[in-house]
Write an enzyme that holds these catalytic residues in place. Structure first.
Site, PDB file in Angstrom:
ATOM      1  N   VAL A 216     -83.378 -89.529 -11.346  1.00 57.19           N
ATOM      2  CA  VAL A 216     -83.703 -89.577  -9.918  1.00 57.19           C
ATOM      3  C   VAL A 216     -83.847 -88.151  -9.396  1.00 57.19           C
ATOM      4  O   VAL A 216     -83.667 -87.176 -10.125  1.00 57.19           O
ATOM      5  CB  VAL A 216     -82.633 -90.358  -9.124  1.00 57.19           C
TER       6      VAL A 216
ATOM      7  N   SER B 265     -82.630 -80.875 -13.829  1.00 52.82           N
ATOM      8  CA  SER B 265     -83.144 -79.587 -14.276  1.00 52.82           C
ATOM      9  C   SER B 265     -82.422 -78.426 -13.619  1.00 52.82           C
ATOM     10  O   SER B 265     -82.638 -77.273 -14.000  1.00 52.82           O
ATOM     11  CB  SER B 265     -84.644 -79.483 -13.964  1.00 52.82           C
TER      12      SER B 265
ATOM     13  N   HIS C 111     -82.417 -83.257 -20.831  1.00 50.83           N
ATOM     14  CA  HIS C 111     -83.433 -82.687 -19.947  1.00 50.83           C
ATOM     15  C   HIS C 111     -84.791 -82.641 -20.624  1.00 50.83           C
ATOM     16  O   HIS C 111     -85.015 -81.848 -21.537  1.00 50.83           O
ATOM     17  CB  HIS C 111     -83.003 -81.278 -19.507  1.00 50.83           C
TER      18      HIS C 111
ATOM     19  N   GLU D  90     -83.817 -80.742 -23.948  1.00 52.55           N
ATOM     20  CA  GLU D  90     -82.566 -79.987 -23.967  1.00 52.55           C
ATOM     21  C   GLU D  90     -81.389 -80.951 -23.891  1.00 52.55           C
ATOM     22  O   GLU D  90     -81.322 -81.787 -22.986  1.00 52.55           O
ATOM     23  CB  GLU D  90     -82.501 -79.019 -22.775  1.00 52.55           C
TER      24      GLU D  90
ATOM     25  N   ASN E  64     -85.598 -72.954 -18.209  1.00 52.37           N
ATOM     26  CA  ASN E  64     -85.786 -72.373 -16.882  1.00 52.37           C
ATOM     27  C   ASN E  64     -85.162 -70.986 -16.788  1.00 52.37           C
ATOM     28  O   ASN E  64     -85.681 -70.108 -16.098  1.00 52.37           O
ATOM     29  CB  ASN E  64     -85.208 -73.293 -15.810  1.00 52.37           C
TER      30      ASN E  64
ATOM     31  N   GLU F   9     -83.253 -84.556  -7.294  1.00 56.16           N
ATOM     32  CA  GLU F   9     -82.140 -83.613  -7.431  1.00 56.16           C
ATOM     33  C   GLU F   9     -81.249 -83.601  -6.187  1.00 56.16           C
ATOM     34  O   GLU F   9     -81.346 -82.711  -5.335  1.00 56.16           O
ATOM     35  CB  GLU F   9     -82.678 -82.208  -7.710  1.00 56.16           C
TER      36      GLU F   9
END
Length: 543
Positions: A95, A124, A145, A157, A195, A97
């Site tokens: 869903v 993320s 992720h 990830e 990121n 963030e």
């Protein structure tokens, strides 16, 4: 916990937006019964229909068989409520963030699923420990992720939170492989791995433009043509959206206690504040119409100057002879000379040969300095100003004439483009004749302002240094760092591999030069890099 390799393994997906649909698709195509739940009425059924369209499109393209497609679609099972996920062996939350929303979902899930069911989040940006803190059984909570679009992006990830068990991590790694992804294990930290690792490429490009060294178009052209990146950093920012990459940069910067290595520049914030987000708004670093790029500024230097034919170089062969005499002890008085560099003759000879070979490739004949010809240098981590002022003995003709000094970047791939820079006050006609020689050799020339490390080497050294930092703090293994950068960001090499290919000593030289000349702590080399460069070891050498 049931192992994901078992035939009857069941995956639940909470949230059926773009990411949730992608996760459900690779789960179903991986042979697993996949339960879909979305809080929107009819959302799960609509998601199944959308996934079915994409899977059938793969049949049309000949990528999968019709029977396999039908079987995958049949494994997608929408459920009317969160209680319908009771059979799941692993649930993936996908869903938006919002920590409060995720807390609510995870608390509900704990009341529905079996005690051995893994609870994972596709977040993320939110620390997994923050999500897990509301759970009674935190050892089974982890991150999974994925990257958008999930069916095309092979990386996933697996985020280990503070209390995540080894079994949970191992099972999620196996689940990722069954979904035909490439999993990498990552420590729970701001931005996780991809990121975080992507910060150097964009933030250093921003700093280069902010400092007036080069334009966005020039930086992009150099990174594509000379270093093999599919997209330059500015066109990449325009594609992802400055409304996305600026806030993420700030989150990671703050999450790492405002480490200068991760700091973005004022021009980034200015674009965000102005609402110039890139393709989605029609204007970012470049202009767009209906999402397609309009004419880009030219990164190529054009001149009608006559091409140079003869050049002197620094360091010179005469300087090499002087160094050899000093090392051989033939002239005692030479031991008292204050040499501009402490290179021994063997290393100095290799450096001279490197520059001579580069000049030959560009059609330039190396001759002793006659007081008129261009003087070519190709320094690691120094700007033209420093070469001119601190390396006076390299030509054995007294002070190097800064007006005739032209620094040429011979690193990276110079088959398409070569970067040229000069010190302030340099003779533009001398620079132009060198640029004309580059063009005459069939290459494009990019002329930038004075900069330690030019553009490409400076950016690659920063990418490598950040990779070393991620290894240093145990964010992931050096090998997984490389895998993540290549699969998650489409880098031509991983962060560690870039620094290793450049040479740890060269990477150190560039960063040290940047640090000393600018005085900016963003360029301080990591201890991981320092130690391995000093010992002559591979950057993959463990502690």
């Amino acid at each position: 916990m049931k192992h994901p390799d078992q035939a009857d393994y069941v995956v639940g997906v909470v949230g059926c937006g773009a990411m949730g649909q992608g996760i459900a698709q690779v789960s179903a195509q991986g042979g697993m019964r996949t339960l879909l739940f979305d809080a929107r009425e009819g959302g799960a059924n609509a998601a199944k229909d959308a996934i079915a369209v994409r899977i059938n499109r793969l049949v049309e393209k000949g990528r999968i068989g019709e029977a396999d497609a039908d079987a995958a679609i049949a494994r997608l099972e929408p459920v009317g409520g969160i209680g319908g996920l009771a059979d799941a062996d692993c649930v993936v939350e996908a869903v938006f963030e919002d920590l409060d929303v995720k807390h609510s979902i995870f608390k509900e899930l704990e009341g529905v699923v079996r005690p051995d069911c893994i609870l994972s989040s596709n977040t993320s940006s939110i620390p997994l420990a923050s999500i897990a803190r509301v759970c009674g059984q935190r050892s089974r909570v982890a991150g999974l992720h994925f990257f958008n679009p999930v069916p095309l992006m092979k990386l996933v990830e697996v985020i280990r939170a503070a209390e995540t068990s080894d079994e949970t991590v191992a099972n999620l790694m196996a689940l990722g492989r069954r979904m035909t992804r490439t999993p990498v294990e990552v420590k729970d930290a701001p931005g996780f791995l991809v990121n975080m690792g992507g910060r150097a490429y964009t933030t250093e490009a921003l700093r280069i433009v902010h400092d007036g060294v080069a334009t966005p178009a020039q930086v992009d052209a150099i990174m594509r043509d000379c270093w093999g990146f599919r997209m330059g950093p500015f066109e990449l920012m325009d594609l992802t959206g400055i409304d996305v990459n600026y806030p993420v940069s700030q989150i990671i910067y703050d999450g790492y206690n405002q480490d200068p290595r991760l700091k973005t520049s004022a021009n980034h914030k200015a674009m965000f504040d102005a609402g110039l987000f890139g393709r989605k708004t029609g204007q970012g670093w470049f202009s767009y119409e209906n999402g397609k790029p309009l004419d880009r500024p030219n990164a190529d230097f054009v001149t009608d100057a006559a091409p140079a034919e003869r050049v002197a170089i620094v360091p010179s062969e005469a300087y090499l002879k002087l160094m050899q005499d000093s090392f051989d002890g033939e002239h005692e008085e030479l031991s008292e000379l204050d040499f501009a560099d402490d290179l021994n003759p063997e290393i100095l000879s290799k450096e001279i040969e490197r520059i001579k070979a580069g000049c030959a490739e560009l059609g330039l004949t190396v001759v002793p300095d006659d007081g008129k010809c261009p003087i070519i240098a190709s320094p690691n981590g120094l700007d033209a100003t420093t070469v001119a002022t601190e390396s006076q003995s390299w030509t054995l003709l007294g002070k190097i004439d800064p007006a005739r000094l032209v620094c040429v970047d011979l690193s990276g791939d110079i088959s398409k483009r070569v970067t040229v820079m000069t010190a302030p006050g340099a003779d533009a006609s001398v620079r132009d004749c060198v640029a004309a020689a580059i063009a005459a050799s069939g290459r494009k020339a990019t002329v930038i302002s004075d900069s330690p490390g030019f553009v490409g080497p400076r950016m690659v050294a920063m990418v490598g240094n950040l990779g070393c930092y991620m290894a240093e703090i145990g964010l992931a293994s050096p090998e997984d760092i490389d895998t993540a950068m290549q699969l998650g960001l489409n880098y031509p090499l991983g962060s560690m591999a870039f620094a290793q290919a450049m040479g740890p000593d060269v990477c150190m030289s560039i960063l040290s030069g940047l640090h000393e000349i600018t005085g900016d702590d963003r360029y301080r080399p990591t201890t991981w890099l320092k130690r391995r460069a000093a010992l002559g070891l591979s950057l993959y050498t463990p502690n």
